[in-house]
Design a protein around this motif. Structure first.
Motif, PDB file in Angstrom:
ATOM      1  N   TYR A  25     116.771  17.188  96.175  1.00  0.00           N
ATOM      2  CA  TYR A  25     118.202  16.408  96.610  1.00  0.00           C
ATOM      3  C   TYR A  25     119.008  16.187  95.080  1.00  0.00           C
ATOM      4  CZ  TYR A  25     121.157  12.423  96.770  1.00  0.00           C
ATOM      5  OH  TYR A  25     122.364  11.605  96.335  1.00  0.00           O
ATOM      6  N   LEU A  26     118.276  15.639  94.049  1.00  0.00           N
ATOM      7  CA  LEU A  26     119.063  15.607  92.983  1.00  0.00           C
ATOM      8  C   LEU A  26     119.617  16.948  92.235  1.00  0.00           C
ATOM      9  CD1 LEU A  26     116.648  13.013  91.139  1.00  0.00           C
ATOM     10  CD2 LEU A  26     118.882  12.678  91.824  1.00  0.00           C
ATOM     11  N   GLU A  27     118.868  17.953  92.529  1.00  0.00           N
ATOM     12  CA  GLU A  27     119.347  19.290  92.142  1.00  0.00           C
ATOM     13  C   GLU A  27     120.949  19.584  92.410  1.00  0.00           C
ATOM     14  OE1 GLU A  27     116.887  22.690  93.007  1.00  0.00           O
ATOM     15  OE2 GLU A  27     115.199  21.992  91.745  1.00  0.00           O
ATOM     16  N   SER A  28     121.018  19.125  93.807  1.00  0.00           N
ATOM     17  CA  SER A  28     122.568  19.364  94.387  1.00  0.00           C
ATOM     18  C   SER A  28     123.405  18.012  94.366  1.00  0.00           C
ATOM     19  CB  SER A  28     122.548  19.944  95.640  1.00  0.00           C
ATOM     20  OG  SER A  28     121.805  19.175  96.536  1.00  0.00           O
ATOM     21  N   ALA A  29     122.869  16.851  94.121  1.00  0.00           N
ATOM     22  CA  ALA A  29     123.764  15.587  94.096  1.00  0.00           C
ATOM     23  C   ALA A  29     124.694  15.849  93.226  1.00  0.00           C
ATOM     24  CB  ALA A  29     122.792  14.477  94.293  1.00  0.00           C
ATOM     25  N   ARG A  30     125.597  15.078  92.994  1.00  0.00           N
ATOM     26  CA  ARG A  30     126.478  14.723  91.910  1.00  0.00           C
ATOM     27  C   ARG A  30     126.076  13.535  90.962  1.00  0.00           C
ATOM     28  NH1 ARG A  30     132.391  14.164  93.585  1.00  0.00           N
ATOM     29  NH2 ARG A  30     132.746  14.743  91.265  1.00  0.00           N
ATOM     30  N   ILE A  31     124.824  13.022  91.252  1.00  0.00           N
ATOM     31  CA  ILE A  31     124.332  11.928  90.391  1.00  0.00           C
ATOM     32  C   ILE A  31     124.087  12.562  88.834  1.00  0.00           C
ATOM     33  CG2 ILE A  31     122.256  10.518  90.105  1.00  0.00           C
ATOM     34  CD1 ILE A  31     122.197  10.036  92.919  1.00  0.00           C
ATOM     35  N   THR A  32     124.577  11.699  87.945  1.00  0.00           N
ATOM     36  CA  THR A  32     124.267  12.205  86.509  1.00  0.00           C
ATOM     37  C   THR A  32     122.990  11.830  86.182  1.00  0.00           C
ATOM     38  OG1 THR A  32     126.652  12.202  86.002  1.00  0.00           O
ATOM     39  CG2 THR A  32     124.887  11.962  84.231  1.00  0.00           C
ATOM     40  N   GLY A  70     112.403   8.464  90.955  1.00  0.00           N
ATOM     41  CA  GLY A  70     114.014   8.502  91.504  1.00  0.00           C
ATOM     42  C   GLY A  70     114.515   7.714  92.426  1.00  0.00           C
ATOM     43  N   ASP A  71     113.613   7.000  93.319  1.00  0.00           N
ATOM     44  CA  ASP A  71     114.023   6.040  94.200  1.00  0.00           C
ATOM     45  C   ASP A  71     115.183   6.564  95.256  1.00  0.00           C
ATOM     46  OD1 ASP A  71     112.172   4.402  93.343  1.00  0.00           O
ATOM     47  OD2 ASP A  71     113.786   2.696  92.576  1.00  0.00           O
ATOM     48  N   ASP A 130     116.099   8.577  83.074  1.00  0.00           N
ATOM     49  CA  ASP A 130     114.646   9.064  82.734  1.00  0.00           C
ATOM     50  C   ASP A 130     114.190   9.741  84.154  1.00  0.00           C
ATOM     51  OD1 ASP A 130     112.188   8.900  81.171  1.00  0.00           O
ATOM     52  OD2 ASP A 130     111.407   7.822  82.868  1.00  0.00           O
ATOM     53  N   ALA A 131     113.802   8.984  85.057  1.00  0.00           N
ATOM     54  CA  ALA A 131     113.419   9.553  86.363  1.00  0.00           C
ATOM     55  C   ALA A 131     112.392  10.665  86.306  1.00  0.00           C
ATOM     56  CB  ALA A 131     114.468   9.931  87.350  1.00  0.00           C
ATOM     57  N   ARG A 132     111.379  10.333  85.238  1.00  0.00           N
ATOM     58  CA  ARG A 132     110.426  11.415  85.039  1.00  0.00           C
ATOM     59  C   ARG A 132     109.436  11.695  86.062  1.00  0.00           C
ATOM     60  NH1 ARG A 132     109.479   6.635  82.119  1.00  0.00           N
ATOM     61  NH2 ARG A 132     107.260   6.026  82.420  1.00  0.00           N
ATOM     62  N   ASP A 133     109.184  10.928  86.965  1.00  0.00           N
ATOM     63  CA  ASP A 133     107.991  11.019  87.898  1.00  0.00           C
ATOM     64  C   ASP A 133     108.874  11.240  89.535  1.00  0.00           C
ATOM     65  OD1 ASP A 133     105.876  11.202  89.529  1.00  0.00           O
ATOM     66  OD2 ASP A 133     105.219   9.312  89.104  1.00  0.00           O
ATOM     67  N   LEU A 134     109.213  12.438  89.887  1.00  0.00           N
ATOM     68  CA  LEU A 134     109.986  12.771  91.060  1.00  0.00           C
ATOM     69  C   LEU A 134     108.937  13.425  91.922  1.00  0.00           C
ATOM     70  CD1 LEU A 134     113.164  14.079  89.620  1.00  0.00           C
ATOM     71  CD2 LEU A 134     112.788  11.696  90.442  1.00  0.00           C
ATOM     72  N   PRO A 174     108.794  16.162  95.087  1.00  0.00           N
ATOM     73  CA  PRO A 174     109.460  17.435  95.440  1.00  0.00           C
ATOM     74  C   PRO A 174     110.650  17.251  96.359  1.00  0.00           C
ATOM     75  CG  PRO A 174     107.170  17.816  95.611  1.00  0.00           C
ATOM     76  CD  PRO A 174     107.479  16.188  95.472  1.00  0.00           C
ATOM     77  N   PRO A 175     110.908  16.178  97.177  1.00  0.00           N
ATOM     78  CA  PRO A 175     112.045  16.138  98.084  1.00  0.00           C
ATOM     79  C   PRO A 175     113.284  15.494  97.236  1.00  0.00           C
ATOM     80  CG  PRO A 175     110.181  15.471  99.452  1.00  0.00           C
ATOM     81  CD  PRO A 175     109.721  15.904  98.161  1.00  0.00           C
ATOM     82  N   GLU A 176     112.721  14.590  96.289  1.00  0.00           N
ATOM     83  CA  GLU A 176     113.705  13.875  95.454  1.00  0.00           C
ATOM     84  C   GLU A 176     114.334  14.851  94.286  1.00  0.00           C
ATOM     85  OE1 GLU A 176     112.568   9.239  94.665  1.00  0.00           O
ATOM     86  OE2 GLU A 176     110.847  10.893  94.040  1.00  0.00           O
ATOM     87  N   ALA A 177     113.291  15.877  93.916  1.00  0.00           N
ATOM     88  CA  ALA A 177     113.837  16.809  92.870  1.00  0.00           C
ATOM     89  C   ALA A 177     114.958  17.622  93.560  1.00  0.00           C
ATOM     90  CB  ALA A 177     112.696  17.484  92.388  1.00  0.00           C
TER      91      ALA A 177
END
Length: 246
Positions: A147-154, A89-90, A136-140, A142-145
């Protein structure tokens, strides 16, 4: 850019024919300050190339060089969207990363987190989350996952690209490719797309005609032949013919 973060890589293997190499004598300071010196030069080089009508391709040993590329596009008057291919995820921050690895943070910094870390040093403006596609970002972690749940990043798969509007900075961390096809990766991730699928997706992004700069993160140890293996993935950036050698 033969560097991993602020460390010079004496055996850097680039998957492209290089026109210019950036190396500098860095100050004796913190990692981010040293990287800011590097990326300020990257930004100026990118801005000059874009102003002259070129589409710069910047390759380095990790993803943080993207900060300099985007800063350079902005210096040239371009406010880019981002299409980011990566197995990871970076999107860590200095507060969420357990390892403290700086290479796990650049996309989060690009969208405005902790500007005091490096963005302010580069004059880098935050890219809106809604203008970012993470592929892709298949290897996240937990804090990244979270964040991405609520972020507006597609988020999307390599086979199902969803592209943002506007000019595009195309970033490819080659570890997006299945680790079984790419030996010697620093952070290998299994169960990823093939080189052929990634090359096809890269071409689809390029076919929009909106790509203004390309970044390639060569996140591998030298001596495994990875650069030769991914050359065809970047072929669409330079040539009409693609997929040869895949």
């Amino acid at each position: 850019m033969p560097y991993h973060l602020d460390e010079r890589l004496p055996a850097f293997e680039a998957p492209v024919e290089v026109d210019e190499t950036i190396t500098l004598l860095l100050p004796d300071s913190g990692h981010w300050q040293r990287m800011a010196v590097l990326y300020d030069t990257v930004a100026d080089t990118v801005a000059k190339a874009v102003s002259e009508g070129d589409r710069p391709v910047v390759v380095s040993g990790d993803c943080t060089t993207s900060l300099g590329v985007v800063a350079g596009l902005q210096r040239a008057g371009v406010q880019p969207s981002i299409v980011w291919f990566d197995a990871h995820g970076d999107v860590h921050t200095p507060r969420t990363s357990l390892s403290g690895y700086l290479g796990g943070m650049p996309l989060r910094l690009l969208v405005g987190a902790h500007p005091e870390v490096i963005a302010d040093l580069l004059g880098l403006e935050a890219v809106p989350e809604a203008n970012v596609t993470l592929v892709d970002a298949r290897d996240l972690d937990p804090p990244e996952a979270e964040y991405l749940e609520s972020a507006r990043i597609t988020r999307c798969a390599v086979d199902d690209l969803v592209l943002p509007e506007g000019p595009i900075y195309l970033h490819v961390d080659f570890d997006v490719i299945d680790s079984a096809e790419l030996p010697g990766l620093l952070f290998p991730a299994p169960n990823g797309p093939s080189r052929k699928k990634v090359a096809k997706a890269v071409r689809k992004v390029l076919e929009t005609g909106r790509v203004v700069a390309v970044g390639g993160a060569c996140t591998w140890h030298a001596g495994h032949g990875s650069a030769e293996l991914v050359e065809p993935v970047l072929a669409p950036v330079f040539h009409e013919t693609v997929m040869t050698g895949l």
